[in-house]
Design a protein around this motif. Sequence first.
Motif, PDB file in Angstrom:
ATOM      1  N   THR A   1      33.252  41.648  30.226  1.00 23.71           N
ATOM      2  CA  THR A   1      32.829  40.334  30.715  1.00 23.71           C
ATOM      3  C   THR A   1      31.403  40.431  31.243  1.00 23.71           C
ATOM      4  OG1 THR A   1      35.121  39.909  31.342  1.00 23.71           O
ATOM      5  CG2 THR A   1      33.430  38.488  32.322  1.00 23.71           C
ATOM      6  N   TYR A   2      30.613  39.376  31.063  1.00 23.02           N
ATOM      7  CA  TYR A   2      29.236  39.436  31.547  1.00 23.02           C
ATOM      8  C   TYR A   2      28.851  38.172  32.297  1.00 23.02           C
ATOM      9  CZ  TYR A   2      28.119  36.784  27.247  1.00 23.02           C
ATOM     10  OH  TYR A   2      28.077  35.837  26.255  1.00 23.02           O
ATOM     11  N   LEU A   3      27.925  38.320  33.206  1.00 25.95           N
ATOM     12  CA  LEU A   3      27.324  37.217  33.938  1.00 25.95           C
ATOM     13  C   LEU A   3      25.902  37.075  33.425  1.00 25.95           C
ATOM     14  CD1 LEU A   3      27.565  35.134  36.307  1.00 25.95           C
ATOM     15  CD2 LEU A   3      26.445  36.880  37.727  1.00 25.95           C
ATOM     16  N   ALA A   4      25.621  35.961  32.780  1.00 25.58           N
ATOM     17  CA  ALA A   4      24.303  35.745  32.180  1.00 25.58           C
ATOM     18  C   ALA A   4      23.616  34.556  32.828  1.00 25.58           C
ATOM     19  CB  ALA A   4      24.439  35.505  30.686  1.00 25.58           C
ATOM     20  N   LEU A   5      22.335  34.716  33.128  1.00 20.02           N
ATOM     21  CA  LEU A   5      21.515  33.564  33.470  1.00 20.02           C
ATOM     22  C   LEU A   5      20.828  33.162  32.175  1.00 20.02           C
ATOM     23  CD1 LEU A   5      20.508  31.535  35.498  1.00 20.02           C
ATOM     24  CD2 LEU A   5      18.653  33.101  36.085  1.00 20.02           C
ATOM     25  N   HIS A   6      21.410  32.191  31.499  1.00 18.67           N
ATOM     26  CA  HIS A   6      20.911  31.810  30.187  1.00 18.67           C
ATOM     27  C   HIS A   6      19.491  31.250  30.293  1.00 18.67           C
ATOM     28  CE1 HIS A   6      24.606  32.777  28.245  1.00 18.67           C
ATOM     29  NE2 HIS A   6      25.310  31.878  28.907  1.00 18.67           N
ATOM     30  N   CYS A   7      18.804  31.266  29.181  1.00 17.03           N
ATOM     31  CA  CYS A   7      17.405  30.843  29.175  1.00 17.03           C
ATOM     32  C   CYS A   7      17.241  29.390  29.608  1.00 17.03           C
ATOM     33  CB  CYS A   7      16.809  31.048  27.783  1.00 17.03           C
ATOM     34  SG  CYS A   7      16.829  32.778  27.221  1.00 17.03           S
ATOM     35  N   ASN A   8      18.306  28.589  29.504  1.00 14.67           N
ATOM     36  CA  ASN A   8      18.232  27.183  29.926  1.00 14.67           C
ATOM     37  C   ASN A   8      18.507  26.999  31.421  1.00 14.67           C
ATOM     38  OD1 ASN A   8      20.995  27.495  30.172  1.00 14.67           O
ATOM     39  ND2 ASN A   8      21.540  26.078  28.518  1.00 14.67           N
ATOM     40  N   GLY A   9      18.776  28.115  32.148  1.00 18.32           N
ATOM     41  CA  GLY A   9      18.971  28.045  33.584  1.00 18.32           C
ATOM     42  C   GLY A   9      20.409  27.943  34.045  1.00 18.32           C
ATOM     43  N   ASP A  10      21.373  28.026  33.118  1.00 16.40           N
ATOM     44  CA  ASP A  10      22.782  27.974  33.489  1.00 16.40           C
ATOM     45  C   ASP A  10      23.299  29.386  33.737  1.00 16.40           C
ATOM     46  OD1 ASP A  10      25.088  26.510  34.033  1.00 16.40           O
ATOM     47  OD2 ASP A  10      25.868  26.717  31.999  1.00 16.40           O
ATOM     48  N   LEU A  11      23.911  29.606  34.908  1.00 23.01           N
ATOM     49  CA  LEU A  11      24.524  30.893  35.228  1.00 23.01           C
ATOM     50  C   LEU A  11      25.964  30.838  34.755  1.00 23.01           C
ATOM     51  CD1 LEU A  11      24.065  33.647  36.727  1.00 23.01           C
ATOM     52  CD2 LEU A  11      25.100  32.540  38.735  1.00 23.01           C
ATOM     53  N   ALA A  12      26.346  31.771  33.882  1.00 25.42           N
ATOM     54  CA  ALA A  12      27.649  31.665  33.231  1.00 25.42           C
ATOM     55  C   ALA A  12      28.375  33.006  33.225  1.00 25.42           C
ATOM     56  CB  ALA A  12      27.479  31.169  31.796  1.00 25.42           C
ATOM     57  N   LEU A  13      29.661  32.949  33.542  1.00 22.57           N
ATOM     58  CA  LEU A  13      30.551  34.102  33.438  1.00 22.57           C
ATOM     59  C   LEU A  13      31.307  33.953  32.126  1.00 22.57           C
ATOM     60  CD1 LEU A  13      31.843  36.612  34.888  1.00 22.57           C
ATOM     61  CD2 LEU A  13      33.615  35.015  35.701  1.00 22.57           C
ATOM     62  N   LEU A  15      33.763  30.991  27.785  1.00 17.07           N
ATOM     63  CA  LEU A  15      33.247  30.637  29.102  1.00 17.07           C
ATOM     64  C   LEU A  15      34.367  30.591  30.132  1.00 17.07           C
ATOM     65  CD1 LEU A  15      30.793  29.688  30.811  1.00 17.07           C
ATOM     66  CD2 LEU A  15      31.414  27.337  30.177  1.00 17.07           C
ATOM     67  N   LEU A  16      34.238  31.408  31.173  1.00 25.16           N
ATOM     68  CA  LEU A  16      35.197  31.427  32.271  1.00 25.16           C
ATOM     69  C   LEU A  16      34.762  30.528  33.427  1.00 25.16           C
ATOM     70  CD1 LEU A  16      35.834  35.285  32.344  1.00 25.16           C
ATOM     71  CD2 LEU A  16      37.341  33.536  31.374  1.00 25.16           C
ATOM     72  N   TRP A  17      33.457  30.502  33.684  1.00 22.99           N
ATOM     73  CA  TRP A  17      32.900  29.695  34.771  1.00 22.99           C
ATOM     74  C   TRP A  17      31.408  29.566  34.553  1.00 22.99           C
ATOM     75  CZ3 TRP A  17      29.013  31.235  38.155  1.00 22.99           C
ATOM     76  CH2 TRP A  17      28.699  30.322  39.180  1.00 22.99           C
ATOM     77  N   HIS A  18      30.819  28.453  35.026  1.00 25.70           N
ATOM     78  CA  HIS A  18      29.355  28.344  35.018  1.00 25.70           C
ATOM     79  C   HIS A  18      28.890  27.440  36.144  1.00 25.70           C
ATOM     80  CE1 HIS A  18      28.712  24.354  32.677  1.00 25.70           C
ATOM     81  NE2 HIS A  18      29.974  24.403  33.059  1.00 25.70           N
ATOM     82  N   SER A  19      27.614  27.549  36.469  1.00 25.88           N
ATOM     83  CA  SER A  19      27.032  26.820  37.599  1.00 25.88           C
ATOM     84  C   SER A  19      26.645  25.394  37.251  1.00 25.88           C
ATOM     85  CB  SER A  19      25.795  27.573  38.119  1.00 25.88           C
ATOM     86  OG  SER A  19      24.809  27.658  37.089  1.00 25.88           O
ATOM     87  N   ASN A  20      26.638  25.061  35.954  1.00 25.75           N
ATOM     88  CA  ASN A  20      26.281  23.714  35.497  1.00 25.75           C
ATOM     89  C   ASN A  20      24.852  23.343  35.907  1.00 25.75           C
ATOM     90  OD1 ASN A  20      26.840  21.315  34.111  1.00 25.75           O
ATOM     91  ND2 ASN A  20      27.579  20.295  35.950  1.00 25.75           N
ATOM     92  N   THR A  21      23.947  24.286  35.722  1.00 28.63           N
ATOM     93  CA  THR A  21      22.553  24.072  36.123  1.00 28.63           C
ATOM     94  C   THR A  21      21.588  24.152  34.939  1.00 28.63           C
ATOM     95  OG1 THR A  21      22.452  26.431  36.706  1.00 28.63           O
ATOM     96  CG2 THR A  21      22.849  24.862  38.499  1.00 28.63           C
ATOM     97  N   ALA A  22      22.065  23.891  33.726  1.00 29.43           N
ATOM     98  CA  ALA A  22      21.184  23.933  32.557  1.00 29.43           C
ATOM     99  C   ALA A  22      20.094  22.864  32.672  1.00 29.43           C
ATOM    100  CB  ALA A  22      21.994  23.707  31.280  1.00 29.43           C
ATOM    101  N   ASN A  23      18.881  23.259  32.264  1.00 32.13           N
ATOM    102  CA  ASN A  23      17.735  22.344  32.184  1.00 32.13           C
ATOM    103  C   ASN A  23      17.336  21.747  33.531  1.00 32.13           C
ATOM    104  OD1 ASN A  23      17.723  22.658  29.275  1.00 32.13           O
ATOM    105  ND2 ASN A  23      19.471  21.251  29.221  1.00 32.13           N
ATOM    106  N   ARG A  24      17.532  22.550  34.586  1.00 29.41           N
ATOM    107  CA  ARG A  24      17.122  22.109  35.923  1.00 29.41           C
ATOM    108  C   ARG A  24      16.036  23.018  36.517  1.00 29.41           C
ATOM    109  NH1 ARG A  24      22.441  21.331  39.422  1.00 29.41           N
ATOM    110  NH2 ARG A  24      20.839  20.869  40.998  1.00 29.41           N
ATOM    111  N   GLY A  25      15.402  23.805  35.662  1.00 25.25           N
ATOM    112  CA  GLY A  25      14.253  24.597  36.075  1.00 25.25           C
ATOM    113  C   GLY A  25      14.579  25.941  36.690  1.00 25.25           C
ATOM    114  N   VAL A  26      15.820  26.394  36.608  1.00 24.22           N
ATOM    115  CA  VAL A  26      16.193  27.688  37.194  1.00 24.22           C
ATOM    116  C   VAL A  26      15.532  28.817  36.415  1.00 24.22           C
ATOM    117  CG1 VAL A  26      18.087  29.285  37.646  1.00 24.22           C
ATOM    118  CG2 VAL A  26      18.392  26.833  38.059  1.00 24.22           C
ATOM    119  N   VAL A  27      14.888  29.746  37.148  1.00 22.59           N
ATOM    120  CA  VAL A  27      14.236  30.885  36.500  1.00 22.59           C
ATOM    121  C   VAL A  27      14.820  32.223  36.946  1.00 22.59           C
ATOM    122  CG1 VAL A  27      12.063  29.645  36.171  1.00 22.59           C
ATOM    123  CG2 VAL A  27      12.404  31.008  38.254  1.00 22.59           C
TER     124      VAL A  27
END
Length: 280
Positions: A105-117, A124-136
Amino acid sequence: MNRARLRAALGAVVLVSTALVAPVVGTAPAVATTSSTLPACQKITAETTNDRLVNGKFAVEVSPDFLQITETQPMWGSKGYDSWSTGTWFRNDPTGRYQSNTDRTYLALHCNGDLALRRSNGYLLWHSNTANRGVVRAQISQWGNLLLLNASGSVVWQSGTLATGMAAGAILPSGGKLVSRWGDHQGTPVQTLTMQPDGNLVHRSGTTVKWQSNTRVAGSVAGMSSTARLFVRSPQGTILWASPCAAGTSYSVAWLHPEEVSITDWGNGIKSGWSSAYGC
């Protein structure tokens, strides 16, 4: 020696909401394990040497089908160094279907800014739902809070976690608090122990007051003594309240459980001390 006390077995937690399936967004290489920060487009992976982010006493750890924030408190005494560990927050498969002991299992901060387990197959087990909100970047702070930050350093999302326990010798300052969010996404109320500016030490389960010291000297602090007693001390140094149970050792911690604050002493085996719910 390190007696880890994680408050739930990884395979024992079963949730009731519905998991999501989504494609992997971008390519996420591994990040070094010694870092407290996970940049966008990178990941940490269970069952590898790159399975966590660490900042002092706190770590974000990914294991098969499970993500948690852990806290490790050092303890000192006549027997030398020891430590106490617990979890403060976790996320896993909300259906309870996936409880592997081996999945990478991996925790990725995807290039679109979504943190996903995600499972190794991308499920997908869980995610922060923060895609396209400028997270770097994602970062575990020195206070134990998992943060998602934009390029200017502003917080886009946070776990809302802090320390959940105090080892012997620790002080909780006026206005400070302990927080446990273990099981919050399952409906377990957030547990807090707050040293209020008015001098009252208060345990709340959600918004409900479960216990209080009934001390009222503004600017007072709370602390754990080297004899396993939780106390409230005035700015003048007067002890206004102290847990009433028999003295213990410096290998002790006051920590938040669901619905109570309790003291555990590891100095001579494992002994339960004072509890806000049950007394001595």
